[in-house]
Design a protein around this motif. Sequence first.
Motif, PDB file in Angstrom:
ATOM      1  N   PHE A   7       3.616  -1.492  -3.029  1.00 26.81           N
ATOM      2  CA  PHE A   7       3.815  -2.933  -3.168  1.00 26.81           C
ATOM      3  C   PHE A   7       3.332  -3.422  -4.536  1.00 26.81           C
ATOM      4  N   GLU A   8       3.742  -4.622  -4.897  1.00 22.80           N
ATOM      5  CA  GLU A   8       3.204  -5.382  -6.032  1.00 22.80           C
ATOM      6  C   GLU A   8       3.476  -4.741  -7.397  1.00 22.80           C
ATOM      7  N   ASN A   9       4.680  -4.186  -7.522  1.00 28.23           N
ATOM      8  CA  ASN A   9       5.121  -3.720  -8.838  1.00 28.23           C
ATOM      9  C   ASN A   9       4.167  -2.700  -9.458  1.00 28.23           C
ATOM     10  N   ILE A  10       3.742  -1.759  -8.653  1.00 29.47           N
ATOM     11  CA  ILE A  10       2.874  -0.686  -9.143  1.00 29.47           C
ATOM     12  C   ILE A  10       3.622   0.113 -10.206  1.00 29.47           C
ATOM     13  N   HIS A  11       2.919   0.526 -11.237  1.00 24.30           N
ATOM     14  CA  HIS A  11       3.542   1.195 -12.386  1.00 24.30           C
ATOM     15  C   HIS A  11       4.353   2.425 -11.944  1.00 24.30           C
ATOM     16  N   PRO A  12       5.508   2.659 -12.571  1.00 23.93           N
ATOM     17  CA  PRO A  12       6.354   3.808 -12.209  1.00 23.93           C
ATOM     18  C   PRO A  12       5.655   5.156 -12.307  1.00 23.93           C
ATOM     19  N   SER A  13       4.532   5.236 -13.024  1.00 25.00           N
ATOM     20  CA  SER A  13       3.814   6.505 -13.124  1.00 25.00           C
ATOM     21  C   SER A  13       3.372   7.006 -11.752  1.00 25.00           C
ATOM     22  N   ALA A  14       3.117   6.082 -10.811  1.00 25.05           N
ATOM     23  CA  ALA A  14       2.719   6.486  -9.458  1.00 25.05           C
ATOM     24  C   ALA A  14       3.869   7.208  -8.758  1.00 25.05           C
ATOM     25  N   LYS A  15       5.047   6.618  -8.824  1.00 25.55           N
ATOM     26  CA  LYS A  15       6.210   7.243  -8.187  1.00 25.55           C
ATOM     27  C   LYS A  15       6.508   8.595  -8.823  1.00 25.55           C
ATOM     28  N   GLU A  16       6.310   8.705 -10.123  1.00 23.79           N
ATOM     29  CA  GLU A  16       6.552   9.972 -10.820  1.00 23.79           C
ATOM     30  C   GLU A  16       5.637  11.068 -10.295  1.00 23.79           C
ATOM     31  N   VAL A  17       4.388  10.734  -9.996  1.00 21.73           N
ATOM     32  CA  VAL A  17       3.446  11.714  -9.449  1.00 21.73           C
ATOM     33  C   VAL A  17       3.953  12.237  -8.111  1.00 21.73           C
ATOM     34  N   VAL A  27       9.388   4.055  -1.365  1.00 22.89           N
ATOM     35  CA  VAL A  27       9.964   2.713  -1.343  1.00 22.89           C
ATOM     36  C   VAL A  27       9.056   1.790  -2.146  1.00 22.89           C
ATOM     37  N   THR A  28       9.620   1.027  -3.058  1.00 26.63           N
ATOM     38  CA  THR A  28       8.825   0.131  -3.893  1.00 26.63           C
ATOM     39  C   THR A  28       9.194  -1.325  -3.640  1.00 26.63           C
ATOM     40  N   HIS A  29       8.196  -2.191  -3.707  1.00 25.20           N
ATOM     41  CA  HIS A  29       8.385  -3.636  -3.591  1.00 25.20           C
ATOM     42  C   HIS A  29       7.761  -4.287  -4.826  1.00 25.20           C
ATOM     43  N   ALA A  30       8.443  -5.270  -5.377  1.00 21.88           N
ATOM     44  CA  ALA A  30       7.994  -5.888  -6.619  1.00 21.88           C
ATOM     45  C   ALA A  30       6.817  -6.829  -6.419  1.00 21.88           C
ATOM     46  N   SER A  31       6.530  -7.212  -5.189  1.00 18.04           N
ATOM     47  CA  SER A  31       5.457  -8.173  -4.943  1.00 18.04           C
ATOM     48  C   SER A  31       4.823  -7.892  -3.588  1.00 18.04           C
ATOM     49  N   SER A  32       3.818  -8.702  -3.244  1.00 15.18           N
ATOM     50  CA  SER A  32       3.273  -8.648  -1.893  1.00 15.18           C
ATOM     51  C   SER A  32       4.277  -9.316  -0.952  1.00 15.18           C
ATOM     52  N   LEU A  33       4.122  -9.078   0.342  1.00 20.99           N
ATOM     53  CA  LEU A  33       5.068  -9.612   1.314  1.00 20.99           C
ATOM     54  C   LEU A  33       4.347 -10.476   2.343  1.00 20.99           C
ATOM     55  N   PRO A  34       5.046 -11.459   2.909  1.00 23.46           N
ATOM     56  CA  PRO A  34       4.460 -12.244   4.004  1.00 23.46           C
ATOM     57  C   PRO A  34       4.228 -11.352   5.219  1.00 23.46           C
ATOM     58  N   PRO A  35       3.387 -11.779   6.156  1.00 24.14           N
ATOM     59  CA  PRO A  35       2.952 -10.906   7.259  1.00 24.14           C
ATOM     60  C   PRO A  35       4.067 -10.188   8.013  1.00 24.14           C
ATOM     61  N   ASP A  36       5.101 -10.903   8.433  1.00 26.80           N
ATOM     62  CA  ASP A  36       6.157 -10.258   9.213  1.00 26.80           C
ATOM     63  C   ASP A  36       6.894  -9.207   8.398  1.00 26.80           C
ATOM     64  N   ALA A  37       7.212  -9.548   7.166  1.00 27.20           N
ATOM     65  CA  ALA A  37       7.906  -8.599   6.295  1.00 27.20           C
ATOM     66  C   ALA A  37       7.015  -7.416   5.963  1.00 27.20           C
ATOM     67  N   LEU A  38       5.721  -7.658   5.814  1.00 29.52           N
ATOM     68  CA  LEU A  38       4.776  -6.581   5.541  1.00 29.52           C
ATOM     69  C   LEU A  38       4.731  -5.604   6.705  1.00 29.52           C
ATOM     70  N   ARG A  39       4.688  -6.146   7.899  1.00 37.93           N
ATOM     71  CA  ARG A  39       4.656  -5.285   9.091  1.00 37.93           C
ATOM     72  C   ARG A  39       5.900  -4.402   9.150  1.00 37.93           C
ATOM     73  N   SER A  52      -3.930  -6.309  -5.590  1.00 38.51           N
ATOM     74  CA  SER A  52      -4.927  -7.246  -5.072  1.00 38.51           C
ATOM     75  C   SER A  52      -4.391  -8.275  -4.084  1.00 38.51           C
ATOM     76  N   ARG A  53      -3.077  -8.507  -4.068  1.00 34.87           N
ATOM     77  CA  ARG A  53      -2.542  -9.595  -3.246  1.00 34.87           C
ATOM     78  C   ARG A  53      -2.117  -9.186  -1.846  1.00 34.87           C
ATOM     79  N   THR A  54      -1.945  -7.912  -1.603  1.00 30.08           N
ATOM     80  CA  THR A  54      -1.565  -7.442  -0.272  1.00 30.08           C
ATOM     81  C   THR A  54      -2.826  -7.195   0.541  1.00 30.08           C
ATOM     82  N   HIS A  55      -2.947  -7.886   1.668  1.00 25.21           N
ATOM     83  CA  HIS A  55      -4.138  -7.773   2.496  1.00 25.21           C
ATOM     84  C   HIS A  55      -3.840  -6.939   3.742  1.00 25.21           C
ATOM     85  N   LEU A  56      -4.633  -5.888   3.900  1.00 25.93           N
ATOM     86  CA  LEU A  56      -4.481  -5.002   5.048  1.00 25.93           C
ATOM     87  C   LEU A  56      -5.704  -5.170   5.941  1.00 25.93           C
ATOM     88  N   ASP A  57      -5.580  -6.099   6.904  1.00 26.63           N
ATOM     89  CA  ASP A  57      -6.692  -6.336   7.821  1.00 26.63           C
ATOM     90  C   ASP A  57      -6.532  -5.461   9.058  1.00 26.63           C
TER      91      ASP A  57
END
Length: 401
Positions: A7-17, A27-39, A52-57
Motif C-alpha cells: 500500500f501507499e506507493n511503496i518504492h518499486p525496489s520492494a517489488k523488485e526484491v 499487488v500494489t496500491h498507490a495510497s491507503s484504503l478506507p476500512p472496507d476496501a482495506l479488508r 504511515s497512513r494504513t492502520h492495522l488494528d
Amino acid sequence: MTRIVLFENIHPSAKEVFTSAGLTDVVTHASSLPPDALRDALAGAELVGIRSRTHLDATVLAGAPDLRAIGCFCIGTNQVDLEAAMLRGVPVFNAPFSNTRSVAEMVLGEAILLLRRIPEKNDRVHQGHWDKTADGAFEARGKTLGIIGYGNIGSQVGTLAEAAGMRVIFHDVEAKLPLGNARACSSLKKLLSQADIVTLHVPGGNATRNIMDATTIGSMKRGAILINASRGTVVDIDALHAALKSGHLSGAALDVFPSEPKSVDEPLISPLIGMRNVILTPHIGGSTQESQENIGREVAEKLLRFMLSGTTKGAVNFPEIPYQETAGVARILHVHRNLPGAMGTLSNLMAEHGLNIVSQQLQTRGQIGYVISDVEGKVDDTVLSVLRAHPITVRCDMVAE
C-alpha cells in the motif's frame, strides 16, 4: 503462490526484491484504503507492506487470517497493533536505518536556514521588501546543537553538524557512545540551558509525550531554535507557539504534528500557520528518492528472508531468531503460547509422526515462543494439521528446502 500486497506507493525496489526471488504475485496500491476496501485488499495476503497512513488494528488483523508478516516501509510502527500481531504469530518489520541520512540532512539544513532567518527573508522578498539587515542572523559555526535522543538519526545529525563547525551535545535515556567530539549531557535541563538549537529524535509513546512543554521550552536559552522531526506528540504546540510569540525562541521547524492531515488537499490546522520564523513540512524527513529506494529494499528483504528461512531478526514485536542455513529436509516454523512444557509437546508431536529433529532455534517474548525446527522425514498436510490443531499452537507453517 505467496500473495503480497503493498500500500501507499511503496518504492518499486520492494517489488523488485520479491519478483527477483520468484514471488511474482505482488499487488500494489498507490495510497491507503478506507476500512472496507482495506479488508477486501487483504483477502488472501500473506505479506503486507504499508507506510504511515494504513492502520492495522486488532480487528483488521483478525480479518486477515492468511497474513504471515507485516512490513512497515518507514521507521515508525505505531500504525500497527503490535501486540495483536504478535499474539496472532505475525512478526512486524520496519526500516530503522534507511532514511537516516535524509532526515539528518533536512534537520541540519533547517538549523542553518533558521539561524540565518532565511524563511522570513524569503517571505519578505516575495512580499516586495528588500531587507538586507544582518540583525538576528548567525553562522552555524561555533553554535551548540543539543540533540535529544542519540540514536541512528540523532547521532548522524551530530556528525553532520560537527562538519559545519558546530559543538554537539546530546541527552539520551540510555548510555550511548559519542561520535566525533559529541558530549553527553547528564540531564535534559542541562542540555536545554546550553543549546542554541535543540533537535528531537525520540520515539513516540507516553514516555515522550510533550517532553517539550511550557516548562522545558522555558528552560531553553532565549533566542534558541527548536526542531522536531521525530514524533508529533513530543512537543506541546501551544507552548511552542507562546514561546515564539513572546520572542523567547527565535524560530522552530516541525516535520511532524500531533494531528496530521489524511490527504493531500486537507490543510494542517495549527497555531503555527503563518509564522515567518517557523518552517512547517508535511512529514517528509525521510522522503527522498534515495531513502525510499533503500527502505523498499531493506524491508522487502526482511520479509523475504522470513518467508524463505523463518528468520525474524529485526522484528519489532516478535522473538528474534537470526538466519541459519537449513539442516534437514524441511523447516517447521512454530509459534506457541509461552507455557511450561511447550517444547516437549512440540518435540513429542513431531516424533509421533516420524520426524527427526536435526536442529532447533527457540526464542520467547512475552506470551509467545517461536521455534524453528529443521527436521528429517515427511512433513505433509496431516502433520501440519496436527501441529496446528494442538491447543498450545498459535501458528505453524513450513519452509521447504
